[in-house]
Design an enzyme around this catalytic site. Structure first.
Site, PDB file in Angstrom:
ATOM      1  N   LYS A 170       0.838  -1.202   0.000  1.00 51.23           N
ATOM      2  CA  LYS A 170       0.000   0.000   0.000  1.00 51.23           C
ATOM      3  C   LYS A 170       0.878   1.261   0.000  1.00 51.23           C
ATOM      4  O   LYS A 170       0.597   2.243  -0.703  1.00 51.23           O
ATOM      5  CB  LYS A 170      -0.920  -0.037   1.232  1.00 51.23           C
ATOM      6  CG  LYS A 170      -1.707   1.234   1.496  1.00 51.23           C
ATOM      7  CD  LYS A 170      -2.769   1.509   0.456  1.00 51.23           C
ATOM      8  CE  LYS A 170      -3.486   2.826   0.778  1.00 51.23           C
ATOM      9  NZ  LYS A 170      -4.370   3.234  -0.301  1.00 51.23           N
ATOM     10  N   LYS A 239       0.676  11.899   5.676  1.00 52.41           N
ATOM     11  CA  LYS A 239       0.980  10.764   6.560  1.00 52.41           C
ATOM     12  C   LYS A 239       1.509   9.569   5.753  1.00 52.41           C
ATOM     13  O   LYS A 239       2.526   8.975   6.100  1.00 52.41           O
ATOM     14  CB  LYS A 239      -0.306  10.383   7.321  1.00 52.41           C
ATOM     15  CG  LYS A 239      -0.209   9.206   8.245  1.00 52.41           C
ATOM     16  CD  LYS A 239      -0.954   7.941   7.875  1.00 52.41           C
ATOM     17  CE  LYS A 239      -2.200   7.950   7.119  1.00 52.41           C
ATOM     18  NZ  LYS A 239      -2.817   6.670   6.838  1.00 52.41           N
TER      19      LYS A 239
HETATM   20  P1  NAD Z   1     -11.222   9.707   8.433  1.00 50.34           P
HETATM   21  O1  NAD Z   1     -10.417  10.651   9.245  1.00 50.34           O
HETATM   22  O2  NAD Z   1     -12.347  10.213   7.609  1.00 50.34           O
HETATM   23  O3  NAD Z   1     -11.819   8.551   9.374  1.00 50.34           O
HETATM   24  C1  NAD Z   1     -11.174   8.092  10.527  1.00 50.34           C
HETATM   25  C2  NAD Z   1     -12.251   7.834  11.573  1.00 50.34           C
HETATM   26  O4  NAD Z   1     -11.603   7.328  12.746  1.00 50.34           O
HETATM   27  C3  NAD Z   1     -13.006   9.100  12.001  1.00 50.34           C
HETATM   28  O5  NAD Z   1     -14.387   8.852  12.006  1.00 50.34           O
HETATM   29  C4  NAD Z   1     -12.476   9.394  13.403  1.00 50.34           C
HETATM   30  O6  NAD Z   1     -13.420  10.042  14.232  1.00 50.34           O
HETATM   31  C5  NAD Z   1     -12.155   7.991  13.883  1.00 50.34           C
HETATM   32  N1  NAD Z   1     -11.143   7.955  14.920  1.00 50.34           N
HETATM   33  C6  NAD Z   1      -9.958   8.611  14.967  1.00 50.34           C
HETATM   34  N2  NAD Z   1      -9.292   8.299  16.087  1.00 50.34           N
HETATM   35  C7  NAD Z   1     -10.076   7.416  16.777  1.00 50.34           C
HETATM   36  C8  NAD Z   1      -9.940   6.735  18.000  1.00 50.34           C
HETATM   37  N3  NAD Z   1      -8.862   6.908  18.764  1.00 50.34           N
HETATM   38  N4  NAD Z   1     -10.947   5.920  18.395  1.00 50.34           N
HETATM   39  C9  NAD Z   1     -12.050   5.750  17.635  1.00 50.34           C
HETATM   40  N5  NAD Z   1     -12.232   6.369  16.458  1.00 50.34           N
HETATM   41  C10 NAD Z   1     -11.257   7.199  16.034  1.00 50.34           C
HETATM   42  O7  NAD Z   1     -10.170   8.921   7.521  1.00 50.34           O
HETATM   43  P2  NAD Z   1     -10.501   8.038   6.231  1.00 50.34           P
HETATM   44  O8  NAD Z   1     -10.327   8.877   5.020  1.00 50.34           O
HETATM   45  O9  NAD Z   1     -11.744   7.273   6.461  1.00 50.34           O
HETATM   46  O10 NAD Z   1      -9.239   7.051   6.261  1.00 50.34           O
HETATM   47  C11 NAD Z   1      -9.174   5.961   7.143  1.00 50.34           C
HETATM   48  C12 NAD Z   1      -7.949   5.143   6.774  1.00 50.34           C
HETATM   49  O11 NAD Z   1      -8.068   4.668   5.434  1.00 50.34           O
HETATM   50  C13 NAD Z   1      -6.636   5.951   6.829  1.00 50.34           C
HETATM   51  O12 NAD Z   1      -5.603   5.140   7.306  1.00 50.34           O
HETATM   52  C14 NAD Z   1      -6.410   6.331   5.369  1.00 50.34           C
HETATM   53  O13 NAD Z   1      -5.040   6.566   5.090  1.00 50.34           O
HETATM   54  C15 NAD Z   1      -6.960   5.124   4.660  1.00 50.34           C
HETATM   55  N6  NAD Z   1      -7.452   5.363   3.284  1.00 50.34           N
HETATM   56  C16 NAD Z   1      -8.212   6.457   3.010  1.00 50.34           C
HETATM   57  C17 NAD Z   1      -8.688   6.641   1.700  1.00 50.34           C
HETATM   58  C18 NAD Z   1      -9.551   7.827   1.319  1.00 50.34           C
HETATM   59  O14 NAD Z   1      -9.773   8.038   0.124  1.00 50.34           O
HETATM   60  N7  NAD Z   1     -10.072   8.601   2.274  1.00 50.34           N
HETATM   61  C19 NAD Z   1      -8.372   5.703   0.715  1.00 50.34           C
HETATM   62  C20 NAD Z   1      -7.619   4.589   1.051  1.00 50.34           C
HETATM   63  C21 NAD Z   1      -7.157   4.420   2.335  1.00 50.34           C
END
Ligand code: NAD
Length: 300
Positions: A170, A239
């Site tokens: 990834k 990140k």
């Molecule tokens: P996001 O910030 O929208 O979602 C993260 C969620 O985790 C939020 O709802 C937040 O409130 C919650 N959270 C944070 N800390 C927490 C804790 N300590 N306890 C409980 N909940 C907690 O991020 P995202 O875009 O959904 O991305 C999530 C993961 O997927 C990341 O690692 C990101 O790199 C990866 N990712 C994102 C995408 C994208 O297009 N957004 C694509 C592929 C991979």
């Protein structure tokens, strides 16, 4: 199956919804309780802590911003590790450090718990459609056992190797897709200042060797329209590039281009654009070049 889901953000809320629609008994948690509302309304249980999720579930999934959050949720106070017991399975869907992933894998194994790293690719559009690519690390027999569950919210699970291999793949992928965005912005500012409109450049490149999904996904509906609604935020992009650069350092690999791109994400974030979509890294180059890459592609 009893499924626990922690992290109901831009990606997690779609993946958890697919699992809930598949008929699993869901227990959910997020630091933003309001993120759970649609799941609770559809019959899911709420847990106040990750430990509570672990106590209620056979399989626990996390979709959290990064390594610090995942470590805190798994090993911190009232974490998953406090509630999970032998025979349960933990799947981390976050993009995480392979080093942290392998440490968590060992911590879980000490408790008789199996773990896979399952970082996903395909963005929020893929998450919503259930077409995410999944890059999986861990035991292959567990991968095969978890395939039916994974296929309920993605259609391309791919086995990469032992624990951490999914995260390595990834980070390699994102090193490419994120590093290319500042380069794309430079190329377009050259072309536009040289007198050709952005849509013509886009159509020309789309037919040629410079074509890339980063341009296809982010230009017509994003940069051309000045629309930077996330999507995948600049902060998460910074990140991921940072994690890939750390991995290069860990394995003594000299790198030049990724760190240059990382600076663009860092600078964009420092200019209060960290919560915009990664396409917003182009704004710095537009400002430097004194040109905007805006166009009405629908009118073409
Ligand atoms: P996001 O910030 O929208 O979602 C993260 C969620 O985790 C939020 O709802 C937040 O409130 C919650 N959270 C944070 N800390 C927490 C804790 N300590 N306890 C409980 N909940 C907690 O991020 P995202 O875009 O959904 O991305 C999530 C993961 O997927 C990341 O690692 C990101 O790199 C990866 N990712 C994102 C995408 C994208 O297009 N957004 C694509 C592929 C991979």
């Amino acid at each position: 199956m009893k499924v626990g889901f922690i992290g109901l953000g831009a990606m997690g809320r779609h993946m958890a919804r697919h699992l809930q629609e598949a008929g699993h008994d869901m227990t959910v948690h997020d630091i933003r309780r309001e993120a759970a509302t649609p799941f609770l309304e559809a019959g899911a249980d709420w847990a106040d802590t990750p430990k509570g999720v672990a106590l209620a579930s056979e399989v626990i999934l996390t979709s959290l911003p990064g390594p610090v959050d995942v470590e805190g949720v798994v090993l911190g106070p009232d974490g998953i590790a406090d509630g999970i017991t032998s025979g349960q399975v933990y799947l981390d869907l976050s993009t995480n450090s392979p080093v942290v992933t392998r440490r968590l894998h060992r911590e879980m194994a000490d408790r008789g718990v199996e773990m896979l790293d399952v970082p996903v690719s395909g963005g929020t559009v893929g998450a919503e459609a259930g077409t995410l690519s999944m890059l999986v690390g861990g035991d292959e027999e567990l991968f095969n056992r978890m395939l039916p569950l994974l296929e309920q919210f993605g259609d391309k699970p791919f086995y990469c190797g032992p624990s951490g291999a999914g995260q390595v793949c990834k980070l390699v992928n994102n090193y490419i897709s994120l590093s290319i965005q500042p380069l794309l912005a430079e190329a377009f500012t050259i072309g536009v200042k040289a007198g050709v409109d952005p849509v013509t450049i886009f159509e020309a490149v789309s037919r040629s060797t410079g074509n890339t999904p980063s341009m296809q996904r982010r230009y017509p509906t994003g940069l051309f329209k000045g629309n930077f609604a996330p999507g995948f935020t600049v902060n998460l992009g910074r990140k991921d590039l940072g994690l890939a650069i750390d991995l290069a350092k860990d394995f003594d690999v000299p790198v030049q281009y990724g760190p240059l791109s990382w600076k663009e994400y860092d600078e964009t974030s420092k200019r209060d654009r960290g919560l915009l979509d990664t396409g917003a890294v182009a704004l710095i180059q537009e400002e430097r070049a004194g040109v905007e890459i805006r166009a009405d592609i629908d009118a073409k």
